[in-house]
Design a protein around this motif. Sequence first.
Motif, PDB file in Angstrom:
ATOM      1  N   ASN A   1       0.756  -0.909  -0.229  1.00  0.00           N
ATOM      2  CA  ASN A   1       0.273   0.392  -0.038  1.00  0.00           C
ATOM      3  C   ASN A   1       0.709   1.463   0.110  1.00  0.00           C
ATOM      4  O   ASN A   1       1.734   1.535   0.269  1.00  0.00           O
ATOM      5  N   ILE A   2       0.708   2.406  -0.690  1.00  0.00           N
ATOM      6  CA  ILE A   2       1.569   3.443  -1.744  1.00  0.00           C
ATOM      7  C   ILE A   2       1.652   4.373   0.293  1.00  0.00           C
ATOM      8  O   ILE A   2       2.643   5.259   0.615  1.00  0.00           O
ATOM      9  N   PHE A   3       0.549   4.091   1.402  1.00  0.00           N
ATOM     10  CA  PHE A   3       0.594   5.002   1.842  1.00  0.00           C
ATOM     11  C   PHE A   3       0.815   4.446   3.437  1.00  0.00           C
ATOM     12  O   PHE A   3       0.685   4.951   4.512  1.00  0.00           O
ATOM     13  N   GLY A   4       0.992   2.953   3.645  1.00  0.00           N
ATOM     14  CA  GLY A   4       1.925   3.033   4.235  1.00  0.00           C
ATOM     15  C   GLY A   4       2.943   1.935   4.372  1.00  0.00           C
ATOM     16  O   GLY A   4       3.328   1.274   5.034  1.00  0.00           O
ATOM     17  N   HIS A   5       3.919   3.015   3.994  1.00  0.00           N
ATOM     18  CA  HIS A   5       5.712   2.109   3.994  1.00  0.00           C
ATOM     19  C   HIS A   5       6.594   2.886   4.329  1.00  0.00           C
ATOM     20  O   HIS A   5       7.262   3.433   4.342  1.00  0.00           O
ATOM     21  N   ASN A   6       6.381   2.865   5.573  1.00  0.00           N
ATOM     22  CA  ASN A   6       6.506   3.193   7.398  1.00  0.00           C
ATOM     23  C   ASN A   6       8.141   2.886   6.727  1.00  0.00           C
ATOM     24  O   ASN A   6       9.209   3.522   7.171  1.00  0.00           O
ATOM     25  N   LYS A   7       8.907   1.476   6.823  1.00  0.00           N
ATOM     26  CA  LYS A   7       9.211   0.156   6.259  1.00  0.00           C
ATOM     27  C   LYS A   7      10.865   1.509   5.300  1.00  0.00           C
ATOM     28  O   LYS A   7      11.666   1.963   5.769  1.00  0.00           O
ATOM     29  N   PHE A   8       9.854   1.652   4.131  1.00  0.00           N
ATOM     30  CA  PHE A   8      10.799   2.640   3.425  1.00  0.00           C
ATOM     31  C   PHE A   8      10.956   3.876   3.704  1.00  0.00           C
ATOM     32  O   PHE A   8      12.374   4.049   3.408  1.00  0.00           O
ATOM     33  N   MET A   9      10.173   4.367   4.379  1.00  0.00           N
ATOM     34  CA  MET A   9      10.465   5.506   4.795  1.00  0.00           C
ATOM     35  C   MET A   9      12.052   6.136   6.179  1.00  0.00           C
ATOM     36  O   MET A   9      12.391   6.382   5.749  1.00  0.00           O
ATOM     37  N   GLU A  10      11.912   5.048   6.798  1.00  0.00           N
ATOM     38  CA  GLU A  10      12.993   4.375   7.568  1.00  0.00           C
ATOM     39  C   GLU A  10      14.127   4.501   7.321  1.00  0.00           C
ATOM     40  O   GLU A  10      15.349   4.205   7.701  1.00  0.00           O
ATOM     41  N   GLN A  11      13.631   3.677   6.519  1.00  0.00           N
ATOM     42  CA  GLN A  11      15.433   3.448   5.434  1.00  0.00           C
ATOM     43  C   GLN A  11      15.468   4.540   4.680  1.00  0.00           C
ATOM     44  O   GLN A  11      16.974   4.738   5.280  1.00  0.00           O
ATOM     45  N   ALA A  12      15.177   5.296   3.942  1.00  0.00           N
ATOM     46  CA  ALA A  12      15.387   6.100   3.315  1.00  0.00           C
ATOM     47  C   ALA A  12      16.148   7.604   4.237  1.00  0.00           C
ATOM     48  O   ALA A  12      17.103   8.525   3.999  1.00  0.00           O
ATOM     49  N   GLY A  13      14.726   7.557   5.160  1.00  0.00           N
ATOM     50  CA  GLY A  13      15.292   8.773   6.063  1.00  0.00           C
ATOM     51  C   GLY A  13      16.647   8.630   6.909  1.00  0.00           C
ATOM     52  O   GLY A  13      17.698   9.521   7.355  1.00  0.00           O
ATOM     53  N   THR A  14      17.173   7.604   7.294  1.00  0.00           N
ATOM     54  CA  THR A  14      18.202   7.078   7.937  1.00  0.00           C
ATOM     55  C   THR A  14      19.108   7.492   7.321  1.00  0.00           C
ATOM     56  O   THR A  14      20.837   7.874   7.336  1.00  0.00           O
ATOM     57  N   ILE A  15      19.307   6.530   6.140  1.00  0.00           N
ATOM     58  CA  ILE A  15      20.643   7.067   4.954  1.00  0.00           C
ATOM     59  C   ILE A  15      21.079   8.303   5.085  1.00  0.00           C
ATOM     60  O   ILE A  15      21.899   9.249   4.870  1.00  0.00           O
ATOM     61  N   VAL A  16      19.658   9.240   4.836  1.00  0.00           N
ATOM     62  CA  VAL A  16      20.371  10.457   4.795  1.00  0.00           C
ATOM     63  C   VAL A  16      20.120  10.900   5.827  1.00  0.00           C
ATOM     64  O   VAL A  16      21.899  12.192   6.321  1.00  0.00           O
ATOM     65  N   ALA A  17      19.827  10.978   6.555  1.00  0.00           N
ATOM     66  CA  ALA A  17      20.474  11.514   8.198  1.00  0.00           C
ATOM     67  C   ALA A  17      21.642  11.363   8.737  1.00  0.00           C
ATOM     68  O   ALA A  17      22.082  11.902   9.617  1.00  0.00           O
ATOM     69  N   GLN A  18      22.218   9.222   8.174  1.00  0.00           N
ATOM     70  CA  GLN A  18      23.602   9.534   8.820  1.00  0.00           C
ATOM     71  C   GLN A  18      24.838   9.889   8.382  1.00  0.00           C
ATOM     72  O   GLN A  18      25.767   9.527   7.823  1.00  0.00           O
ATOM     73  N   GLY A  19      24.301  10.766   6.869  1.00  0.00           N
ATOM     74  CA  GLY A  19      25.044  11.793   5.968  1.00  0.00           C
ATOM     75  C   GLY A  19      25.987  10.838   4.548  1.00  0.00           C
ATOM     76  O   GLY A  19      26.512  11.073   4.234  1.00  0.00           O
ATOM     77  N   ASN A  20      24.327   9.888   4.104  1.00  0.00           N
ATOM     78  CA  ASN A  20      24.630   9.424   3.059  1.00  0.00           C
ATOM     79  C   ASN A  20      23.634   9.525   1.652  1.00  0.00           C
ATOM     80  O   ASN A  20      22.732  10.731   2.311  1.00  0.00           O
ATOM     81  N   ILE A  21      24.195   9.468   0.491  1.00  0.00           N
ATOM     82  CA  ILE A  21      23.397   9.501  -0.859  1.00  0.00           C
ATOM     83  C   ILE A  21      22.181   8.303  -0.900  1.00  0.00           C
ATOM     84  O   ILE A  21      22.868   7.433  -0.660  1.00  0.00           O
ATOM     85  N   VAL A  22      20.912   8.316  -0.683  1.00  0.00           N
ATOM     86  CA  VAL A  22      19.678   7.636  -1.324  1.00  0.00           C
ATOM     87  C   VAL A  22      19.733   7.576  -2.535  1.00  0.00           C
ATOM     88  O   VAL A  22      19.236   8.542  -3.189  1.00  0.00           O
ATOM     89  N   ALA A  23      19.455   6.835  -3.649  1.00  0.00           N
ATOM     90  CA  ALA A  23      19.211   6.036  -4.214  1.00  0.00           C
ATOM     91  C   ALA A  23      17.595   5.203  -4.262  1.00  0.00           C
ATOM     92  O   ALA A  23      17.653   4.598  -3.162  1.00  0.00           O
ATOM     93  N   ILE A  24      16.514   5.921  -5.141  1.00  0.00           N
ATOM     94  CA  ILE A  24      15.177   5.286  -4.643  1.00  0.00           C
ATOM     95  C   ILE A  24      15.017   4.906  -5.869  1.00  0.00           C
ATOM     96  O   ILE A  24      14.731   6.390  -7.115  1.00  0.00           O
ATOM     97  N   ASN A  25      14.095   4.298  -6.042  1.00  0.00           N
ATOM     98  CA  ASN A  25      13.652   3.286  -7.644  1.00  0.00           C
ATOM     99  C   ASN A  25      11.930   3.033  -6.737  1.00  0.00           C
ATOM    100  O   ASN A  25      11.487   2.057  -7.239  1.00  0.00           O
ATOM    101  N   ALA A  26      10.808   3.833  -6.438  1.00  0.00           N
ATOM    102  CA  ALA A  26       9.758   3.929  -5.757  1.00  0.00           C
ATOM    103  C   ALA A  26       8.970   5.007  -5.580  1.00  0.00           C
ATOM    104  O   ALA A  26       9.325   5.532  -5.678  1.00  0.00           O
TER     105      ALA A  26
END
Length: 325
Positions: A1-26
């Motif tokens: 469900n596109i509105f319930g992707h908490n795991k995705f947000m956590e992963q992407a947000g963590t990568i950026v928050a740790q000072g890294n580049i995040v690549a997204i195809n979603a």
Amino acid sequence: NIFGHNKFMEQAGTIVAQGNIVAINANHDERLLQKKIIELTDENYDVLIFGSSRSMLLKESLFSNESVHNYSVSGSGLQDDLALLTLYIESRHQYPKKVVLGLDPWVLNENSGDTRWQSLSDSYLKGMQQLGLEPEKIGQMKQDKYKQLISFPYIKASLSALKNHPGTVRQVASEDEMSDTEGGMNPDGSHIEQRCIANRTDVEVEKDAQSYVSDSIVYQMEKYNELSNKRILLLTKLVDNLKVNGVEVIFYLPPYHPYVYEQLFANPQYNTFLKAETYIRSMAKDNGITVYGAYNPKELGVDNSDFTDGMHLRYDRASKVFKVI
């Protein structure tokens, strides 16, 4: 469900928050991702940038010895800017030194029809209360997920593939490691455009620009008959609040593709977009606010080769329209 992707947000947000580049195809809700990034970081940035996908190219290197984070989201309106700023201030308990507001002409259009800001409705309501303003009615978000939620500015080109694709998010050392269809975000929040978009030819860009204004209604310009007094009041109160708290405010006006600007300029249906720039510049002058950019690309010396479509500059052209400050 596109509105319930908490795991995705956590992963992407963590990568950026740790000072890294995040690549997204979603496909994802950019607003909720920015909210997650605010929650996962604790740095007090010198400069915050807010705006639409047309402001996503602004990065830390454009500023001199200042920490920067770009919180731009696709189709942003003043509601988004207020909500994200409110989230940030609540998290940090202090204001930044500078705030850059990327102001597209539709930010003063009460009939733009974009409801994506409602993902941040709680923060929006808090922000409006703090400004002493009556909030807009919070309605049910439209469920047209491929129209309302756009992962990166140009993901439309690959939406058909994404419909049946679970999507991916991963950390990369550099944008060279990204595939042609992956968009990305730098640690400073600025975006990395998909290679399939960055490599568009001049002919392809010109064709896209023509298509942009061929529809009966240009993006976010629906029923733009007059400047909204409600939006003007919101912008005024937002700027006043920032100034009272010692924040230097900067306006950025992203340019349109030359063909698009010419067509908008010549069409009486879109006269209000010209009035929007006039009003914004007048407001800036009255408040001692520096303005970078212009809706008219000729004023900035940019042409077809500097764009990827009818409304977005190539991401490596930022320094042509936003002076290093």
